[in-house]
Design a protein around this motif. Structure first.
Motif, PDB file in Angstrom:
ATOM      1  N   ASN A  28       1.174   0.989  -6.991  1.00  8.12           N
ATOM      2  CA  ASN A  28      -0.084   0.340  -6.614  1.00  8.12           C
ATOM      3  C   ASN A  28       0.012  -1.177  -6.733  1.00  8.12           C
ATOM      4  O   ASN A  28      -0.631  -1.906  -5.964  1.00  8.12           O
ATOM      5  CB  ASN A  28      -1.232   0.869  -7.486  1.00  8.12           C
ATOM      6  N   LEU A  82       1.543  -2.128  -3.516  1.00  2.34           N
ATOM      7  CA  LEU A  82       0.573  -2.067  -2.424  1.00  2.34           C
ATOM      8  C   LEU A  82      -0.372  -3.263  -2.469  1.00  2.34           C
ATOM      9  O   LEU A  82      -0.716  -3.843  -1.427  1.00  2.34           O
ATOM     10  CB  LEU A  82      -0.231  -0.768  -2.521  1.00  2.34           C
ATOM     11  N   THR A  83      -0.793  -3.649  -3.662  1.00  2.04           N
ATOM     12  CA  THR A  83      -1.677  -4.809  -3.804  1.00  2.04           C
ATOM     13  C   THR A  83      -0.971  -6.084  -3.353  1.00  2.04           C
ATOM     14  O   THR A  83      -1.576  -6.954  -2.697  1.00  2.04           O
ATOM     15  CB  THR A  83      -2.147  -4.939  -5.260  1.00  2.04           C
ATOM     16  N   LEU A  86      -2.712  -4.373   0.494  1.00  2.00           N
ATOM     17  CA  LEU A  86      -3.352  -3.069   0.672  1.00  2.00           C
ATOM     18  C   LEU A  86      -4.157  -2.718  -0.572  1.00  2.00           C
ATOM     19  O   LEU A  86      -4.003  -3.321  -1.630  1.00  2.00           O
ATOM     20  CB  LEU A  86      -2.294  -1.994   0.940  1.00  2.00           C
ATOM     21  N   SER A  87      -5.018  -1.741  -0.449  1.00  2.00           N
ATOM     22  CA  SER A  87      -5.869  -1.347  -1.570  1.00  2.00           C
ATOM     23  C   SER A  87      -5.163  -0.323  -2.452  1.00  2.00           C
ATOM     24  O   SER A  87      -4.232   0.369  -2.023  1.00  2.00           O
ATOM     25  CB  SER A  87      -7.183  -0.751  -1.048  1.00  2.00           C
ATOM     26  N   GLN A 117      -4.456   3.056  -4.445  1.00  2.00           N
ATOM     27  CA  GLN A 117      -4.605   4.453  -4.055  1.00  2.00           C
ATOM     28  C   GLN A 117      -4.541   5.338  -5.296  1.00  2.00           C
ATOM     29  O   GLN A 117      -3.663   5.154  -6.145  1.00  2.00           O
ATOM     30  CB  GLN A 117      -3.501   4.863  -3.075  1.00  2.00           C
TER      31      GLN A 117
END
Length: 307
Positions: free
Chosen positions: A149, A152-153, A157-158, A160
């Motif tokens: 995550n 992703l950040t 992106l958010s 998950q």
């Protein structure tokens, strides 16, 4: 005038050849430890489980015969059928991803490199205990502190909830076990590819066939018996998933990962319904036997195109 018939010439006795050595006694001696272990750890528990499935046995009382009442209750138990559905969903995801990736890796090793270091590296995840794998990926996929995550950040992106979102939980479990077992599966397929005669590839290359065409028309057909074995073992192993789920999600969120083994475990050791749990286990054995038979028949596992 009569003439005496000549006596037939005597033939020398045929010397008896060397006696054929009978190794059956030695074979049984070597098989005895395996047969003893099979009888103690597999056959006896199976027979005992089949008996318990016909009783109302729990840890708090003696077993009383109830016939097929447990099986009748299973037929109307929506939690049992939901766990079978969840397990089937996992099996499709796990076997599909694992087999495709393993086939690609095995083909690359077979046609491009046969490095021992690469094979040992592929086997490393399989050597890690399942509980350790579950804990490792539980931390990596954590919604707040997990590395995935954070990555992703960083990409904009958010976050998950890989293990907390009902839509993502089971695919995440499947990908975890795909990571753990793909290397082992790839080595099994690679060993099968080594049995294919090399001259078939050389002849196809002379005819102008590319690698993709040779894989489709030579490798896959001749790999069928090994592929059937791998699929059967993967099917049985996928239905037996327990460790990863017990460590990461414990059947949550909202029962999205409550697989059949976890359901049987809960019935036996949380609610002490040993007889009912035994009936669920025997039903699973019948399902696996039927699926294995159908799979072997469809793949014609007993026949090889090399013959």
């Amino acid at each position: 005038m009569t003439t005496a018939l000549a006596a037939p010439p005597r033939t020398a006795p045929v010397a008896a050849g060397p006696r054929r050595r009978d190794d059956r006694r030695a074979a049984w001696l070597f098989l005895l430890p395996v047969l003893f272990g099979f009888a103690v750890f597999y056959l006896y528990p199976t027979i005992r489980g089949a008996w318990f499935s016909l009783t109302d046995y729990s840890l708090l009382n003696t077993a009383g015969f109830v016939g097929t009442d447990n099986y009748a209750q299973l037929a109307t138990d929506h939690q049992f059928w939901n766990s079978m559905r969840v397990t089937g969903y996992y099996v499709v995801l796990n076997i599909g991803s694992q087999t495709l990736i393993a086939l690609c890796l095995a083909a690359l090793m077979h046609r491009l490199t046969r490095s021992v270091v690469l094979r040992a590296t592929l086997l490393l995840p399989w050597l890690v205990p399942n509980v350790t794998v579950g804990l490792l990926w539980m931390w990596l996929l954590d919604a707040n502190l997990g590395f995935v995550n954070h990555l992703l950040t960083a990409l904009g992106l958010s976050n998950q909830g890989f293990l907390t979102d009902p839509r993502l939980a089971m695919p995440s479990i499947a990908l975890i076990n795909t990571w753990a077992y793909t290397g082992y599966t790839a080595l099994l397929l690679y060993a099968g590819m080594l049995q294919i005669p090399q001259h078939l590839y050389e002849s196809a290359a002379l005819d102008g066939a590319g690698e993709l065409r040779m894989f489709r028309q030579i490798t896959l057909p001749l790999l069928r018996p090994v592929l059937a074995l791998v699929l059967v073992v993967s099917l049985i192993g996928s239905f037996q998933i327990f460790d990863t789920v017990a460590v990461t999600t414990k059947g949550d969120p909202a029962g999205a990962t409550r697989v059949i083994y976890l359901y049987i475990y809960e019935q036996a050791f949380r609610y002490f319904h040993m007889g009912y749990a035994s009936a669920a286990a025997m039903a699973l054995v019948l399902v696996l036997g039927l699926l294995t038979y159908v799979q072997m028949r469809l793949l014609r596992a007993s026949r090889s195109d090399l013959a």
